[in-house]
Design a protein around this motif. Structure first.
Motif, PDB file in Angstrom:
ATOM      1  N   PHE A 182      35.392-142.008 -46.808  1.00 23.55           N
ATOM      2  CA  PHE A 182      35.037-141.505 -45.487  1.00 23.55           C
ATOM      3  C   PHE A 182      34.358-142.587 -44.642  1.00 23.55           C
ATOM      4  O   PHE A 182      34.513-142.614 -43.417  1.00 23.55           O
ATOM      5  CB  PHE A 182      34.147-140.268 -45.596  1.00 23.55           C
ATOM      6  N   LEU A 183      33.618-143.487 -45.295  1.00 21.35           N
ATOM      7  CA  LEU A 183      33.033-144.613 -44.563  1.00 21.35           C
ATOM      8  C   LEU A 183      34.110-145.612 -44.173  1.00 21.35           C
ATOM      9  O   LEU A 183      34.039-146.219 -43.101  1.00 21.35           O
ATOM     10  CB  LEU A 183      31.982-145.313 -45.427  1.00 21.35           C
ATOM     11  N   ASN A 184      35.100-145.790 -45.024  1.00 18.12           N
ATOM     12  CA  ASN A 184      36.155-146.777 -44.793  1.00 18.12           C
ATOM     13  C   ASN A 184      37.516-146.095 -44.707  1.00 18.12           C
ATOM     14  O   ASN A 184      38.325-146.171 -45.633  1.00 18.12           O
ATOM     15  CB  ASN A 184      36.139-147.822 -45.912  1.00 18.12           C
ATOM     16  N   GLY A 185      37.720-145.407 -43.612  1.00 18.49           N
ATOM     17  CA  GLY A 185      38.975-144.700 -43.395  1.00 18.49           C
ATOM     18  C   GLY A 185      38.817-143.453 -42.561  1.00 18.49           C
ATOM     19  O   GLY A 185      39.749-143.026 -41.884  1.00 18.49           O
ATOM     20  N   GLU A 195      41.574-133.631 -36.513  1.00 21.30           N
ATOM     21  CA  GLU A 195      40.573-134.522 -37.100  1.00 21.30           C
ATOM     22  C   GLU A 195      40.934-134.898 -38.531  1.00 21.30           C
ATOM     23  O   GLU A 195      40.853-136.063 -38.927  1.00 21.30           O
ATOM     24  CB  GLU A 195      39.201-133.852 -37.084  1.00 21.30           C
ATOM     25  N   VAL A 196      41.332-133.915 -39.322  1.00 21.93           N
ATOM     26  CA  VAL A 196      41.564-134.131 -40.749  1.00 21.93           C
ATOM     27  C   VAL A 196      42.746-135.057 -41.000  1.00 21.93           C
ATOM     28  O   VAL A 196      42.722-135.862 -41.944  1.00 21.93           O
ATOM     29  CB  VAL A 196      41.775-132.777 -41.459  1.00 21.93           C
ATOM     30  N   TRP A 197      43.763-134.996 -40.160  1.00 20.29           N
ATOM     31  CA  TRP A 197      44.987-135.737 -40.444  1.00 20.29           C
ATOM     32  C   TRP A 197      45.232-136.948 -39.547  1.00 20.29           C
ATOM     33  O   TRP A 197      46.060-137.805 -39.897  1.00 20.29           O
ATOM     34  CB  TRP A 197      46.194-134.808 -40.352  1.00 20.29           C
ATOM     35  N   THR A 198      44.527-137.044 -38.439  1.00 21.10           N
ATOM     36  CA  THR A 198      44.858-138.140 -37.503  1.00 21.10           C
ATOM     37  C   THR A 198      43.671-138.996 -37.088  1.00 21.10           C
ATOM     38  O   THR A 198      43.860-140.019 -36.438  1.00 21.10           O
ATOM     39  CB  THR A 198      45.513-137.579 -36.222  1.00 21.10           C
ATOM     40  N   ARG A 199      42.449-138.623 -37.428  1.00 20.98           N
ATOM     41  CA  ARG A 199      41.277-139.384 -36.991  1.00 20.98           C
ATOM     42  C   ARG A 199      40.860-140.382 -38.065  1.00 20.98           C
ATOM     43  O   ARG A 199      40.198-140.020 -39.040  1.00 20.98           O
ATOM     44  CB  ARG A 199      40.121-138.440 -36.670  1.00 20.98           C
ATOM     45  N   GLN A 218      40.256-147.060 -50.514  1.00 17.44           N
ATOM     46  CA  GLN A 218      41.152-146.497 -51.534  1.00 17.44           C
ATOM     47  C   GLN A 218      40.493-146.420 -52.905  1.00 17.44           C
ATOM     48  O   GLN A 218      41.012-145.782 -53.830  1.00 17.44           O
ATOM     49  CB  GLN A 218      42.432-147.319 -51.629  1.00 17.44           C
ATOM     50  N   LEU A 219      39.309-147.060 -53.059  1.00 16.95           N
ATOM     51  CA  LEU A 219      38.610-147.006 -54.338  1.00 16.95           C
ATOM     52  C   LEU A 219      38.290-145.576 -54.737  1.00 16.95           C
ATOM     53  O   LEU A 219      38.270-145.247 -55.930  1.00 16.95           O
ATOM     54  CB  LEU A 219      37.325-147.834 -54.256  1.00 16.95           C
ATOM     55  N   THR A 220      38.067-144.687 -53.754  1.00 14.71           N
ATOM     56  CA  THR A 220      37.759-143.294 -54.079  1.00 14.71           C
ATOM     57  C   THR A 220      38.928-142.613 -54.770  1.00 14.71           C
ATOM     58  O   THR A 220      38.788-142.077 -55.873  1.00 14.71           O
ATOM     59  CB  THR A 220      37.380-142.517 -52.806  1.00 14.71           C
ATOM     60  N   SER A 221      40.081-142.614 -54.133  1.00 12.67           N
ATOM     61  CA  SER A 221      41.234-141.923 -54.710  1.00 12.67           C
ATOM     62  C   SER A 221      41.895-142.738 -55.808  1.00 12.67           C
ATOM     63  O   SER A 221      42.299-142.193 -56.849  1.00 12.67           O
ATOM     64  CB  SER A 221      42.256-141.582 -53.619  1.00 12.67           C
ATOM     65  N   GLY A 222      42.012-144.043 -55.603  1.00 15.86           N
ATOM     66  CA  GLY A 222      42.622-144.883 -56.633  1.00 15.86           C
ATOM     67  C   GLY A 222      41.825-144.860 -57.922  1.00 15.86           C
ATOM     68  O   GLY A 222      42.385-144.749 -59.021  1.00 15.86           O
ATOM     69  N   GLY A 223      40.496-144.936 -57.792  1.00 21.77           N
ATOM     70  CA  GLY A 223      39.645-144.897 -58.977  1.00 21.77           C
ATOM     71  C   GLY A 223      39.684-143.558 -59.684  1.00 21.77           C
ATOM     72  O   GLY A 223      39.563-143.477 -60.914  1.00 21.77           O
ATOM     73  N   TRP A 279      45.277-139.375 -46.049  1.00 19.87           N
ATOM     74  CA  TRP A 279      46.507-140.123 -46.267  1.00 19.87           C
ATOM     75  C   TRP A 279      46.384-141.172 -47.366  1.00 19.87           C
ATOM     76  O   TRP A 279      47.370-141.461 -48.077  1.00 19.87           O
ATOM     77  CB  TRP A 279      46.976-140.756 -44.963  1.00 19.87           C
ATOM     78  N   ILE A 280      45.193-141.747 -47.525  1.00 14.60           N
ATOM     79  CA  ILE A 280      44.992-142.684 -48.629  1.00 14.60           C
ATOM     80  C   ILE A 280      45.158-141.961 -49.960  1.00 14.60           C
ATOM     81  O   ILE A 280      45.705-142.517 -50.923  1.00 14.60           O
ATOM     82  CB  ILE A 280      43.611-143.360 -48.533  1.00 14.60           C
ATOM     83  N   TYR A 281      44.703-140.708 -50.022  1.00 14.93           N
ATOM     84  CA  TYR A 281      44.869-139.933 -51.250  1.00 14.93           C
ATOM     85  C   TYR A 281      46.354-139.777 -51.577  1.00 14.93           C
ATOM     86  O   TYR A 281      46.771-139.978 -52.722  1.00 14.93           O
ATOM     87  CB  TYR A 281      44.212-138.556 -51.106  1.00 14.93           C
ATOM     88  N   VAL A 282      47.148-139.423 -50.590  1.00 20.20           N
ATOM     89  CA  VAL A 282      48.584-139.229 -50.817  1.00 20.20           C
ATOM     90  C   VAL A 282      49.226-140.529 -51.312  1.00 20.20           C
ATOM     91  O   VAL A 282      50.004-140.535 -52.282  1.00 20.20           O
ATOM     92  CB  VAL A 282      49.274-138.750 -49.523  1.00 20.20           C
ATOM     93  N   ALA A 283      48.885-141.647 -50.653  1.00 26.36           N
ATOM     94  CA  ALA A 283      49.460-142.935 -51.044  1.00 26.36           C
ATOM     95  C   ALA A 283      49.038-143.316 -52.466  1.00 26.36           C
ATOM     96  O   ALA A 283      49.857-143.778 -53.273  1.00 26.36           O
ATOM     97  CB  ALA A 283      49.023-144.016 -50.058  1.00 26.36           C
ATOM     98  N   SER A 284      47.766-143.112 -52.783  1.00 28.83           N
ATOM     99  CA  SER A 284      47.278-143.438 -54.126  1.00 28.83           C
ATOM    100  C   SER A 284      47.999-142.614 -55.184  1.00 28.83           C
ATOM    101  O   SER A 284      48.322-143.115 -56.277  1.00 28.83           O
ATOM    102  CB  SER A 284      45.766-143.189 -54.215  1.00 28.83           C
TER     103      SER A 284
END
Length: 522
Positions: A74-77, A229-233, A251-256, A84-89
């Protein structure tokens, strides 16, 4: 009766039925696999598909692991980045797990990655690369154990401070409870080893129960943010000027939260019909865990009422607790929801130590550490063979990080990045070795789980994904970097690699790469 006896003792087996004894030795395929790999069966095969799936899902803990490190993304994204980072991860993690699962089917052995590197790497590099991989995997899994113990202990102290406002946890209390949780988890692995599969089945059920105990109150009671907000901000609130770089760090949150499927591999010598069960348990993990984690990710994203107040300006290590409290409007409700996470985090600590101890034990068995014969010793505890010393040694990083926490408040961030970087580094080396083997046209041995013609494509995508994850996992979450927010993960990482290099330089003759014992069947 309570004293340890050496693993060769067979008196206890005489008291068991021949059917049970045969079942715990594994199937005929297990026997052939161990003979082909040149590995002696020392542990009992007590795990079934369901119990090893439960262990794998819990040790990854995608939905609650994502919660405990959500501030990174949330701080970096921002909100859009978190979604979307979650989906990609998740997509790229599927490529990773498929690659690992195929190797697990070829060599279902506790050593996992370093064993695979020894088989698939170029002949001149098999010994040094497998040695490095063994150290990386050991470091990564000990960091997993440290992160779980740290989260369990510190969340308990936070809940105590919520229910008793006069109580303010101190640094030394945080260190002591972290070490205590780690010791309890290690003793559980030693003295309750026979009941571990039973424990995994019940924790697997609680994994679902805990999830819905958190989701349902949020669905029903929390005011919701807009879908826009949830999908585009997207946003960079950590001080990084470039949004793309910020999202890469986030991506460290979801990737990790999605790594760790190799836990099943490190337990493979305790799984029946491992060459088939372990790969499919890994695949089940990367489907089930991230699916439930996605539900949590989106629910929390909609439930955050003020990103600025609850994440950006928050100094809390675990801001999800205040998100719960504000969303449901009840302190008691937030405490109850968080209690489920405490239970699962402890279970993850137990499972992480189980995987870490088996990986370290296997590496010591091949002479990978100083005093390897000591670390590789197997004792019979409660009629169950257990690598006792390797299990206790799996906590050294937990103790070190707990003490480091006395001097810095950024230790949890460093542990997460260290776990991600080290484990993904072992993935890079093992998958890279497999790519080399495919490109050389050597062909792969017969296996019960195969990627077929898609194998090379899947491997290359997995290799590239994990390589970049190694790099970005060691970036600090905040910029500019100061003495208070610096990421100590790279320091520990470099220190361990330097130690591994010294050990290899002076003790390489004691290390026997697994390829020496390997007998290929075509």
């Amino acid at each position: 009766m309570d004293k340890f006896t050496v693993s060769q003792t067979t008196d206890h087996e005489d008291m068991r039925s021949s059917d049970d004894t045969q079942r715990e030795k594994g199937s005929e395929q297990d026997r052939r696999d161990m003979e082909r790999l040149g590995v002696k069966q020392q542990l009992r095969r007590n795990f079934t598909w369901l119990s090893i799936l439960g262990l794998n899902v819990i040790v990854g803990g995608t939905w609650f692991s994502w919660l405990t490190s959500l501030s990174f993304v949330f701080l970096n994204g921002g909100r859009g980045g978190a979604s979307w980072i979650y989906v990609a991860s998740w997509v790229f993690s599927v490529f990773t797990v498929l690659s690992l699962a195929e190797m697990a089917s070829i060599a279902p052995v506790a050593g996992g990655q370093y064993h695979w590197v020894s088989i698939f790497a170029p002949p001149r590099l098999q010994k040094p690369l497998s040695y490095l991989t063994g150290w990386l995997s050991t470091l990564g899994w000990q960091a997993f154990a440290a992160a779980s113990a740290f989260a369990t202990g510190n969340i308990i102290l936070i809940l105590a401070s919520i229910t008793n406002p006069q109580y303010v946890p101190t640094k030394w209390q945080e260190a002591l409870i972290t070490i205590l949780i780690a010791i309890i988890a290690a003793l559980f692995n030693i003295f309750a080893a026979r009941g571990l599969p039973f424990f995994e089945r019940w924790m697997f059920l609680f994994f679902f129960a805990g999830l819905f105990a958190v989701l349902i109150p949020l669905w029903v009671l929390a005011p919701k943010a807009s879908s826009t907000e949830v999908w585009t901000r997207f946003g960079s609130f950590g001080g990084w000027a470039n949004l793309g770089l910020a999202c890469a760090i986030g991506q460290l949150t979801s990737g990790g939260a999605m790594i760790g499927a190799d836990a099943a591999v490190h337990m493979a010598e305790e799984v029946r019909n491992a060459s088939l069960v372990v790969p499919w348990a890994m695949v089940g993990t990367v489907v089930l865990g991230p699916a439930l984690g996605f539900a949590m990710c989106i629910t929390i994203n909609y439930s955050i009422q003020s990103l600025q107040q609850q994440i950006v300006d928050s100094t809390a290590v675990y801001p999800f607790i205040s998100i719960f409290q504000r969303a449901v409007g009840s302190q008691a409700g937030a405490v109850g929801m968080t209690a489920a996470i405490v239970v699962l985090s402890f279970a993850a600590a137990v499972n992480s130590i189980a995987a870490a101890s088996r990986e370290g034990w296997a590496f010591a068995r091949d002479g990978g550490f100083p005093l390897s014969r000591w670390w590789a010793a197997v004792r019979v505890v409660g009629n169950t063979p257990v690598p006792v010393l390797a299990t206790l040694a799996a906590n050294w990083l937990t103790v070190f990080s707990a003490l480091l926490n006395l001097a810095s408040s950024e230790v949890y961030d460093a542990i997460i990045s260290l776990a991600t970087g080290a484990v993904c580094g072992s993935y890079v080396l093992s998958i890279g070795s497999l790519i080399y083997c495919r490109l050389r046209g050597n062909g792969l041995p017969p296996r019960q789980f195969s990627l077929g013609r898609a194998g090379l494509f899947v491997n290359v995508i997995a290799f590239l994904y994990n390589a970049q994850l190694v790099v970005f996992s060691y970036f600090p979450v905040l910029a500019p970097v100061t003495s208070t927010n610096v990421n100590y993960g790279p320091v520990v990482f470099v220190g361990v690699i330097a130690l591994a290099g010294l050990c290899y330089l002076f003790l390489a003759r004691t290390y026997t790469p697994p390829i020496v014992h390997y007998s290929r069947e075509d």
